[in-house]
Design a protein around this motif. Sequence first.
Motif, PDB file in Angstrom:
ATOM      1  N   ARG A   1    -107.761  97.191 -21.416  1.00  7.22           N
ATOM      2  CA  ARG A   1    -107.755  95.647 -21.805  1.00  7.22           C
ATOM      3  C   ARG A   1    -107.563  95.414 -23.227  1.00  7.22           C
ATOM      4  O   ARG A   1    -106.750  94.745 -23.822  1.00  7.22           O
ATOM      5  CB  ARG A   1    -108.690  94.925 -20.939  1.00  7.22           C
ATOM      6  CG  ARG A   1    -108.245  93.457 -21.258  1.00  7.22           C
ATOM      7  CD  ARG A   1    -109.227  92.689 -20.271  1.00  7.22           C
ATOM      8  NE  ARG A   1    -110.685  92.763 -20.914  1.00  7.22           N
ATOM      9  CZ  ARG A   1    -111.119  91.782 -21.983  1.00  7.22           C
ATOM     10  NH1 ARG A   1    -110.365  90.991 -22.237  1.00  7.22           N
ATOM     11  NH2 ARG A   1    -112.475  92.251 -22.362  1.00  7.22           N
TER      12      ARG A   1
ATOM     13  N   ARG B   1    -111.757  83.132 -16.315  1.00  6.31           N
ATOM     14  CA  ARG B   1    -110.349  83.163 -15.898  1.00  6.31           C
ATOM     15  C   ARG B   1    -110.391  83.575 -14.289  1.00  6.31           C
ATOM     16  O   ARG B   1    -109.516  83.496 -13.676  1.00  6.31           O
ATOM     17  CB  ARG B   1    -109.700  84.433 -16.489  1.00  6.31           C
ATOM     18  CG  ARG B   1    -109.500  84.155 -18.111  1.00  6.31           C
ATOM     19  CD  ARG B   1    -108.620  85.127 -18.428  1.00  6.31           C
ATOM     20  NE  ARG B   1    -109.341  86.435 -18.630  1.00  6.31           N
ATOM     21  CZ  ARG B   1    -110.241  86.945 -19.591  1.00  6.31           C
ATOM     22  NH1 ARG B   1    -110.060  86.130 -20.788  1.00  6.31           N
ATOM     23  NH2 ARG B   1    -110.848  88.070 -19.524  1.00  6.31           N
ATOM     24  N   GLY B   2    -111.600  83.443 -13.692  1.00  7.77           N
ATOM     25  CA  GLY B   2    -111.649  83.730 -12.262  1.00  7.77           C
ATOM     26  C   GLY B   2    -111.339  85.239 -11.781  1.00  7.77           C
ATOM     27  O   GLY B   2    -110.895  85.391 -10.641  1.00  7.77           O
ATOM     28  N   THR B   3    -111.258  86.374 -12.897  1.00 12.18           N
ATOM     29  CA  THR B   3    -110.986  87.530 -12.545  1.00 12.18           C
ATOM     30  C   THR B   3    -112.230  88.502 -12.016  1.00 12.18           C
ATOM     31  O   THR B   3    -112.284  89.651 -11.553  1.00 12.18           O
ATOM     32  CB  THR B   3    -110.501  88.529 -13.827  1.00 12.18           C
ATOM     33  OG1 THR B   3    -111.198  88.367 -14.844  1.00 12.18           O
ATOM     34  CG2 THR B   3    -109.148  87.777 -14.064  1.00 12.18           C
TER      35      THR B   3
ATOM     36  N   THR C   1    -112.682  89.155  -8.237  1.00  9.78           N
ATOM     37  CA  THR C   1    -111.862  89.729  -7.660  1.00  9.78           C
ATOM     38  C   THR C   1    -112.437  91.164  -7.668  1.00  9.78           C
ATOM     39  O   THR C   1    -112.377  92.111  -6.651  1.00  9.78           O
ATOM     40  CB  THR C   1    -110.481  89.637  -8.295  1.00  9.78           C
ATOM     41  OG1 THR C   1    -110.113  88.362  -8.767  1.00  9.78           O
ATOM     42  CG2 THR C   1    -109.332  90.402  -7.452  1.00  9.78           C
TER      43      THR C   1
ATOM     44  N   LYS D   1    -108.329  85.645  -9.337  1.00  9.11           N
ATOM     45  CA  LYS D   1    -107.271  86.012 -10.173  1.00  9.11           C
ATOM     46  C   LYS D   1    -107.173  87.364 -10.495  1.00  9.11           C
ATOM     47  O   LYS D   1    -108.220  88.166 -10.623  1.00  9.11           O
ATOM     48  CB  LYS D   1    -107.394  85.077 -11.519  1.00  9.11           C
ATOM     49  CG  LYS D   1    -107.674  83.546 -11.227  1.00  9.11           C
ATOM     50  CD  LYS D   1    -106.339  82.885 -11.036  1.00  9.11           C
ATOM     51  CE  LYS D   1    -106.583  81.338 -10.425  1.00  9.11           C
ATOM     52  NZ  LYS D   1    -107.524  80.690 -11.111  1.00  9.11           N
ATOM     53  N   LEU D   2    -105.993  87.809 -11.102  1.00 10.48           N
ATOM     54  CA  LEU D   2    -105.826  88.954 -11.643  1.00 10.48           C
ATOM     55  C   LEU D   2    -105.716  88.918 -13.220  1.00 10.48           C
ATOM     56  O   LEU D   2    -105.276  88.005 -13.747  1.00 10.48           O
ATOM     57  CB  LEU D   2    -104.462  89.542 -11.158  1.00 10.48           C
ATOM     58  CG  LEU D   2    -104.570  89.737  -9.526  1.00 10.48           C
ATOM     59  CD1 LEU D   2    -102.960  90.388  -9.334  1.00 10.48           C
ATOM     60  CD2 LEU D   2    -105.625  90.854  -9.381  1.00 10.48           C
ATOM     61  N   GLU D   3    -106.201  89.808 -13.866  1.00 10.51           N
ATOM     62  CA  GLU D   3    -106.185  89.792 -15.268  1.00 10.51           C
ATOM     63  C   GLU D   3    -104.583  89.852 -15.815  1.00 10.51           C
ATOM     64  O   GLU D   3    -103.838  90.762 -15.493  1.00 10.51           O
ATOM     65  CB  GLU D   3    -106.790  91.015 -15.789  1.00 10.51           C
ATOM     66  CG  GLU D   3    -108.340  90.628 -15.695  1.00 10.51           C
ATOM     67  CD  GLU D   3    -109.461  91.384 -16.646  1.00 10.51           C
ATOM     68  OE1 GLU D   3    -109.276  91.204 -18.036  1.00 10.51           O
ATOM     69  OE2 GLU D   3    -109.983  92.378 -16.099  1.00 10.51           O
TER      70      GLU D   3
ATOM     71  N   CYS E   1    -103.398  90.555 -18.618  1.00  9.99           N
ATOM     72  CA  CYS E   1    -102.836  91.184 -19.555  1.00  9.99           C
ATOM     73  C   CYS E   1    -102.366  92.754 -18.850  1.00  9.99           C
ATOM     74  O   CYS E   1    -101.851  93.867 -19.619  1.00  9.99           O
ATOM     75  CB  CYS E   1    -103.954  91.767 -20.453  1.00  9.99           C
ATOM     76  SG  CYS E   1    -105.422  92.286 -20.196  1.00  9.99           S
ATOM     77  N   PHE E   2    -102.753  92.956 -17.387  1.00 13.86           N
ATOM     78  CA  PHE E   2    -102.256  94.353 -16.859  1.00 13.86           C
ATOM     79  C   PHE E   2    -100.988  94.100 -16.124  1.00 13.86           C
ATOM     80  O   PHE E   2    -100.708  93.026 -15.627  1.00 13.86           O
ATOM     81  CB  PHE E   2    -103.453  94.704 -16.214  1.00 13.86           C
ATOM     82  CG  PHE E   2    -104.742  95.171 -16.793  1.00 13.86           C
ATOM     83  CD1 PHE E   2    -104.629  95.927 -17.821  1.00 13.86           C
ATOM     84  CD2 PHE E   2    -105.857  94.623 -16.504  1.00 13.86           C
ATOM     85  CE1 PHE E   2    -105.713  96.370 -18.390  1.00 13.86           C
ATOM     86  CE2 PHE E   2    -107.111  95.034 -17.163  1.00 13.86           C
ATOM     87  CZ  PHE E   2    -106.896  95.982 -18.225  1.00 13.86           C
TER      88      PHE E   2
ATOM     89  N   LYS F   1     -96.377  92.569 -17.221  1.00 15.81           N
ATOM     90  CA  LYS F   1     -97.770  92.294 -17.345  1.00 15.81           C
ATOM     91  C   LYS F   1     -97.771  90.772 -16.366  1.00 15.81           C
ATOM     92  O   LYS F   1     -96.809  90.160 -16.149  1.00 15.81           O
ATOM     93  CB  LYS F   1     -98.135  91.886 -18.690  1.00 15.81           C
ATOM     94  CG  LYS F   1     -98.373  93.022 -19.629  1.00 15.81           C
ATOM     95  CD  LYS F   1     -99.065  92.552 -20.822  1.00 15.81           C
ATOM     96  CE  LYS F   1     -99.292  93.620 -21.742  1.00 15.81           C
ATOM     97  NZ  LYS F   1     -99.525  93.450 -23.087  1.00 15.81           N
TER      98      LYS F   1
END
Lengths: 390, 263
Positions: free
Chosen positions: A15, A209-211, A214, B106-108, B110-111, B151
């Motif tokens: 990332r 961001r709510g990630t 997950t 959520k999914l990041e 940038c991926f 992305k």
Amino acid sequence: MRNGIITIMKKELARFFGDKRLVVSILLPGVLIYVMYSFMGSAMKNNFGVDERYTPTVQAVNLPVSMEALLPQTGFAVITGTDVAAAKEAVTAQELDLLLVFPADFDAQVAAYQAASGQTAPNVALYHNSASTNSTFTYQTVVALLDAYEAGMVNKFDVNAGGESYDLATAQDSMGSLFAMLMPMLLMTFLYSGCAAVAPESIAGEKERGTIATMLITPIRRSDIALGKILALGIISTISAAASAVGSILAMPKLMGAAMEDMNASIYGITDYLLLAAVIFSTVLVLVTLISILSAFAKTIKEAQTYAMPVMILVMALGISGMFGGGASSELWAYSIPLYNSVQCMTGVFSFSILPVGVAVTVAANAAVTLLGVFVLAKMFNSEKIIFAR
Amino acid sequence: MALSEQQELLQVKGLTKTFQLSAKQQKLEKTKEKVRTAVNDLSFTAYKGEIFGLLGPNGAGKTTTLRMLSTLIRPDSGDALVDGFSVVKEPDKVRSRIGFLTSELKLEDCFTPNYLFDFFSDLHGVDPAVRKERKAALFARFGIDKFAEVKVVNLSTGMKQKVSLVVSIVHDPDIIIFDEPTNGLDVITAKVVTDFLKELKSEGKTIIVSTHIFSLIEKLCDRVGIIISGKMILCDTLENVCGGMNLEDRFFEIYKETVGDGE
């Protein structure tokens, strides 16, 4: 290492290095420090130095015989004249660098003067313009000349006369003590900025961001997430701090001026650098852990940055304490207090007085604090109040 | 399908969850109670190979219930057994058996979908060979293959939702929990999702969905539980619940009885 930790580390590094802006943001401070320090160094040189090709002009009124031979030794152009008012105007207009007004019979007055008499001593007036670098330089040179002339008349003894070098410290030692004074503060600040640039983004940012949730619904251990993140952030912060440190070490001679031009970091051996690297990496882990825990409490990146402020103040204070601490502590307990021990070790390495056992205690203490922090962070990831705080 | 013969894959027993209300919230809602009961002694059972729908208005406690089932939050009391494992005592065993999808996860940005599929497969400990095969099949099924290297930030909302869906089932779970599966989706993507849920059911998966959309329940669900104010009011097969009426009319009848009784 456990698979989960590696997976998280790889993700964090991917990332980070996948985002050009982030990479630039950690390397930029190093470049900026180099440019700024170099600029400051050359600006100071220009401001306080005089162009060597310039010949200042001095006007002397009533120039006594004793001075006729002495004054030209400065290499200045000496003119004579009697119009004091016009000459003063010329100094103000920066057309003339210095106006010297001697009493009419200066030599005779000086010879007759008795210091014990209590009478006013003969006075030489030096009119100069402090707004002009050249005038100031000329003024200082002539004052020094006159002082030397005065001292020469009543000389009873000298201190450190002649061209011999009286300072018996080796060049290495004096450079070492300078590095020992400056570098711990600089390094600690760089380490903090590196950590503060990435940790809030990784922990509070994922919450914002709510990630992170997950990831939390997968069977991966919470402690693996915490440790994976801390190790990855530690690597990134170390790179950032290294960039800043290299920038400042390269720029240091330029900042310090010509006197330090032969100054460089090659006075330290490979062992010194290895010890320093161990101290730095373990310090970064402590800082990243601290900021990560604070970030985990925050709902947003901004909030996390605010929470990290006290850490910055603490780090700066510790760094400054290293400047006045009088060298590295020889007491082992001093190496068991995280962050304080880092400053002690850095001072020790730079001043050639490091105790390897001190570094060992430091690394062990920092590792213990990091592991404790991982445990706390893992607990926090498990807490719905922290992960789903609104 | 004879439900009685089927295996009980999910047993929810007396789940209760309360939240502290902050002073600000108390003021906003003009209430003096400090504790809000979101889910109140909720029990139900879902059988293998069925789609179970939790129906209720906003704020009824559907999302809180699903979060407890997916181990994101802990119940104050009660428990749920997922394939025999307790969400309270063995949350990691539960996590490896369920797929949970909600718009909050959520999914990041940038991926890429490709990277995320691999990442979540690793987190679930999926074997790389199995992962490759499953990725190819799922990406083709949802048309993600063309966007595999784009992305997430650059994907359309519908494509993002499809990627989230795929990522939530990388480990081929037996129980799939979807919170509001079609919320915010256009009709085409919503149809893709509902069709896929039916497909999963035909593969013998158990699916729990929460929704306030009657038509979704009527189209998909074998059994339905109606939640109002954190309580399970009625839980039975769709036919038994409706009793010849359509679901919407029946729901408002129940709602009137319940809320009318309560106040």
